[in-house]
Structures are given as C-alpha cells and as structure tokens.
Design a protein around this motif. Sequence first.
Motif, mmCIF file in Angstrom:
data_model
loop_
_atom_site.group_PDB
_atom_site.id
_atom_site.type_symbol
_atom_site.label_atom_id
_atom_site.label_comp_id
_atom_site.label_asym_id
_atom_site.label_seq_id
_atom_site.Cartn_x
_atom_site.Cartn_y
_atom_site.Cartn_z
ATOM 1 N N SER A 168 64.563 26.352 27.930
ATOM 2 C CA SER A 168 63.641 27.248 28.669
ATOM 3 C C SER A 168 64.103 28.703 28.551
ATOM 4 O O SER A 168 63.298 29.620 28.390
ATOM 5 C CB SER A 168 63.615 26.813 30.159
ATOM 6 O OG SER A 168 63.109 25.508 30.264
ATOM 7 N N SER A 169 65.394 28.889 28.606
ATOM 8 C CA SER A 169 65.947 30.256 28.503
ATOM 9 C C SER A 169 65.658 30.850 27.143
ATOM 10 O O SER A 169 65.301 32.038 27.017
ATOM 11 C CB SER A 169 67.474 30.221 28.740
ATOM 12 O OG SER A 169 67.772 29.759 30.017
ATOM 13 N N THR A 210 67.488 23.544 30.485
ATOM 14 C CA THR A 210 67.663 24.935 30.981
ATOM 15 C C THR A 210 67.871 25.895 29.814
ATOM 16 O O THR A 210 67.301 26.986 29.744
ATOM 17 C CB THR A 210 68.883 24.999 31.932
ATOM 18 O OG1 THR A 210 68.674 24.094 33.028
ATOM 19 C CG2 THR A 210 69.119 26.409 32.438
ATOM 20 N N ILE A 211 68.703 25.452 28.851
ATOM 21 C CA ILE A 211 68.969 26.303 27.681
ATOM 22 C C ILE A 211 67.661 26.519 26.880
ATOM 23 O O ILE A 211 67.350 27.627 26.428
ATOM 24 C CB ILE A 211 70.057 25.687 26.803
ATOM 25 C CG1 ILE A 211 71.420 25.697 27.539
ATOM 26 C CG2 ILE A 211 70.195 26.413 25.472
ATOM 27 C CD1 ILE A 211 72.510 24.928 26.831
ATOM 28 N N ILE A 219 61.980 31.949 26.935
ATOM 29 C CA ILE A 219 61.720 33.193 27.700
ATOM 30 C C ILE A 219 62.314 34.379 26.975
ATOM 31 O O ILE A 219 61.698 35.436 26.831
ATOM 32 C CB ILE A 219 62.311 33.053 29.121
ATOM 33 C CG1 ILE A 219 61.555 31.954 29.884
ATOM 34 C CG2 ILE A 219 62.283 34.364 29.880
ATOM 35 C CD1 ILE A 219 62.199 31.575 31.196
ATOM 36 N N PHE A 220 63.532 34.214 26.497
ATOM 37 C CA PHE A 220 64.231 35.291 25.828
ATOM 38 C C PHE A 220 63.466 35.758 24.599
ATOM 39 O O PHE A 220 63.337 36.964 24.313
ATOM 40 C CB PHE A 220 65.656 34.818 25.427
ATOM 41 C CG PHE A 220 66.485 35.859 24.741
ATOM 42 C CD1 PHE A 220 67.100 36.882 25.477
ATOM 43 C CD2 PHE A 220 66.594 35.891 23.342
ATOM 44 C CE1 PHE A 220 67.819 37.852 24.820
ATOM 45 C CE2 PHE A 220 67.329 36.877 22.724
ATOM 46 C CZ PHE A 220 67.974 37.865 23.456
#
Length: 594
Positions: A296-297, A293-294, A300-301
């Motif tokens: 992927s974040s 999750t981190i 995106i960021f």
Amino acid sequence: MTIKLEKLVSASKIKSDVTIIFDINRTLILGPSDTGKSYIRDCLWYLLGGNDIPRNIPESKSYDTLFLQINYNNKIYTIKRSLKNKSLTELYQANISNIDEKNRINQDIGSFLVECSGAKDKIILRSKSENGPINGSDLRHWFLLSQPGMISKDPTYGTPTERTQRKASFYTFLTGLDDSDMVLDQSEKEKTKIRTSLDLINKRLITLKENLPDDFNQEEVNNSLIKLDRTLDELSHARNAKTQELKNIRIDLSKVITLLNENQSKLIYAEAMLSRLKLLNQKYENDLDRLNTIDSSLAIFNNLEPQACVLCGSISNKYNEQLSELDIIKQRNAIAVESKKIKLLKQGLLDSIKIEEEIVEYHTRQVKELDERLIFIRKQEEDVLSSKDDEISFDIKELALKRTEYSLLLNTNREIQKLVKEHDNFKSLIKAKSPPINRELGVEFENINILIRSILHSWGFSYIESIQLDIMECDIQIDGRDRLSYGAGLRSIFLAALAIGFLSYSIDNSHPNLGFLIIDSPLKAYGEAKNSSDVTVPVKTVKNSFYEWLSNWKGNGQLIVLENEPVNENIYAQLKPIQFTGTLGLGRYGFYPK
C-alpha cells in the motif's frame, strides 16, 4: 595226627649252636639246678607262641635265635623266633638247615598249633558271656607244665580271669565236645548298655508325662485338631480369595495408571505442538500484514507529486530518480508473490492445527476417562482392604497357637507310647541269669580214672584204690581226697599222672590235643619233702619206678621230662637221658656251654 618235637636249637653268630634232640616217644633231660632244664621248657613255650622271651641267663648272652623242628602228619616244620625281638617269628615247611623264603608259611604260630591239634573248629567259653575258638595259649597251658605249676596250691586252670576258658578247653581236650551250643550270659558291657538305655528312657518318660495334662484324652485332642485344621483351611481359602481379588484390582490399577501416563504424555506433547503451530500461524499473519502495508505504501508513494521544502522552498526530485515506476511495479509484484506463498503455507498450517486440536481433544477425553477409572479402582481397593468378612471372625494367630499346642500334646503322647515300647523291648533283652556251668562226665569216662590210677601204681603208689577226675576243677581226687590238699611232692606227682593220663586218653579217643607233653620236675619236690607224712612211698622206690616206667613208655603221645633226681644205673642205659652235669670239664655242662 599229632605233633612230635624233633629238635630244639639255640643259634649264635659267634658261638656254636646248642641242640636238644628229642626222642619220638620219651625224652628225659636230667641235671642239677641252674643247668638250663627249666630254660628249655621256657624256650619251647616261647617258640610255641608264648609271649615272654626266655629269661636272660649269663650263658645265653651270645645267642639270638631259637629254632624248633617238629613233625606233623609226616611233614617237617620249623619255627624260628628271635631271642631279642619277639615280633620276629617265622614258620617254615622245612627242616632247620633248609629253611628259606620259598618254604615260609604265612601263618600265626597259635593258629598253626590249633589246626595241628584238631581243635580248629572248636568253640569254647571264655567267660559266661563270651565264647571263641580254642587258641594256642589253651594248648600251652595244658601240655607244657612248669616246675612252679607242678607244686602250686592253686587250681590247675590258673588265675580267676582264665578260669572259664581253661576249664572249657580242658573239657574239650578230654571229651572232644565244645561249647558251641552253650547259651551265653549277657556281658557286663551289654547289661550296662541296656541299663543305661532304660534309665535314659525312664527319665525321658518322666519329663514327657509332666508336660501332658492329667486329663489328656487323645481322641478328644485329635478331634479338636481336625476341627481346627478345617477352620484354618476355610480361613486360608477366604484369605486367598480376598488376596486374589486384591491382586486382580491392582493389576487393573497398574494397567490404568500405565494408560493414564501414556495419554498424559501424549496430551502434553500434542498441546506443545499445537502451541508451536499457532505461534507459526500468528507469524504468517504478521508477515502478511507487513507485506500488505509495504504494498500500500508503494502504491501511494508512486502517485505523490513533488512538493517544495517547507524550510527552503526548493523542489527535489531525488526519490523519483531513485525509484522509477518500473522498480515500484517489480517490488509490488514480489510482495504479491511472497504473500501468495505465505497464504499457501498458512493454509497447510491451518490443516495441521486442526489435526493437532483433534489429537488434544482426544487425549484430553482419554485422560479424563482414565482419571475417573483410576478413582473407581482405588475406591475398590480401599473397599477390599477395609472389608471384614463375616466368616473371618477369628484371630488367626490365636488359632495357630492353639493348633501348635494340640500338635505338641499329640506328639508328646506318641513319643511316650514309642518310649514305652522301647522300654519293654530293652527290658525283654535282659536275660535271666543262666545257671552255673555244670560239666559232667558219664560212666564212659571211667577209663581215664583207671588209666591215671594204673600210672600211679606203676610209680609205686599201689595203695591208691580210686582216682576220680573232677571235670569242674580240672583235677583229681585220690581216694576221695583232693589233690591240692596234699603236700608239694605228692601234688606234683599226682599232677604228672593226671597230665599223662589226660594226654593219652585224648589221643586214644582222637580228641583235640597237642600230641606231646612237657613236665618240668615232677619228682624234685617229692625227693625234697621234709614232712614224713608227705612221703607215702619211699623216695627211692618212686624215683626208680618212675624212671623205669618212663624208659618203657611207648604209649600215646610224646613225653618230655625235665628232672633233677638221678637215675639208677640199671635204668640209665635204657632211658638214655640227656645229661647235664653242671660241672666244667665233665660231660655236657648244661643247655648252654659254660
């Protein structure tokens, strides 16, 4: 070998000793009453082992020790005895003046006299049920005659309690024979013991027979007991087999329970371990989800364009300034490394989980199998405990009681048989009463009758035609008349003749004897006779004849006569008596000085 008395001495620490010298053949001690003649006889009796200390007379007050010097087998001996303490008695092989501890003999006076008399190995009756050796009292009784004994109406053998022993010793001294072959009666003590034992046995037999049925049959009871023992053995064997089977079942049960407990413990441990491993695996899953999750974040960021603020419309570059693209790449690389590490750990953890699952499965299966085995064994145990063998159809307690009953009956019967035998044995111990003791003298003993008659003839009794010695009464009959039926004077003279003949005959035939004879006052009673029928020969004739005969005595044995009656002047010089005057300042007053 006989004893000869040589000297009697009474000693004092403050006065001069008093002495009597005895002649080797005959000694006459002459004097009135109360001058100590009978006291001399009492001293000799005491010195020769008698129990009674001579009576205390005023003249003896300062004297404390008696001495008697004797000659035996040409050896000199001295007996010393205290007048104050009869336990102080000593024997020496020495004359009176030379006694000391070096020549002291450690021997009882009585046994010494018996040995010297030749009676050491002679056994005589003491009662109809007891015998024993001749002792000093037998010798003193027959060879030391007292004044009361000379005139006594009682038998010569003394009291009833002494009768058997005195008669037996008289017979031995006269004949040389003893009673060693005499069959003894049972003593009252033995008879009482046997009777008591028989009574106890009879009482016990009555009690035992009451406990035994009238129809008791030993063989039947014995057979029943054998059958009962066989049944009990079978029951015992069956019970033992059942007990062994139960024991084996319980051993198996114990083993199964132990295994079940072990497997249950291991199963619990394995399940707990598996649970922890699965929790750890879930943690790894969660960690990977978080890292993904981190990552992927961050991706995106990094691709977002700057946007105006919806409130104020301004555009900020703050986040872009803080996180450069390089930083984002580093962070995503770190996440990738961490994810890879977790995946590797997770892979190893899955292998462990698989192993633990296999362990749990194994122990689960084992526990199930052991549970089933436990149920089966417990069922076996129940079946054995509840089983009733067809063979064991008896009440063991009842059988055991029956066996005890049979055993008691047999034991009672055995004890009855044993007691019956004991009863017969004790009964056989009861001896028939032995016939009365009958001592007889053969014709060869006629010489003693002749000897006594010749003595009496010498004393003036020439009218006497016959003397008959009565061995059972230890006395004589004079012309068929018992000596004791005469008056005191004749009784005394006749007894003196018997005693002298008795001593002389015994020495002549080498029979046991003391070797000397002491006679106290043989003439006194005859001289004082008041009844004319008691004086068959004139007193003067008897006195003169007696003293003349005594002055010429050189026969067997030593005679010591104590007498009151005066001696004819013609005989006095030849007889040389020891004279007590009883008068102060005139000759010797008495045994002790006044």
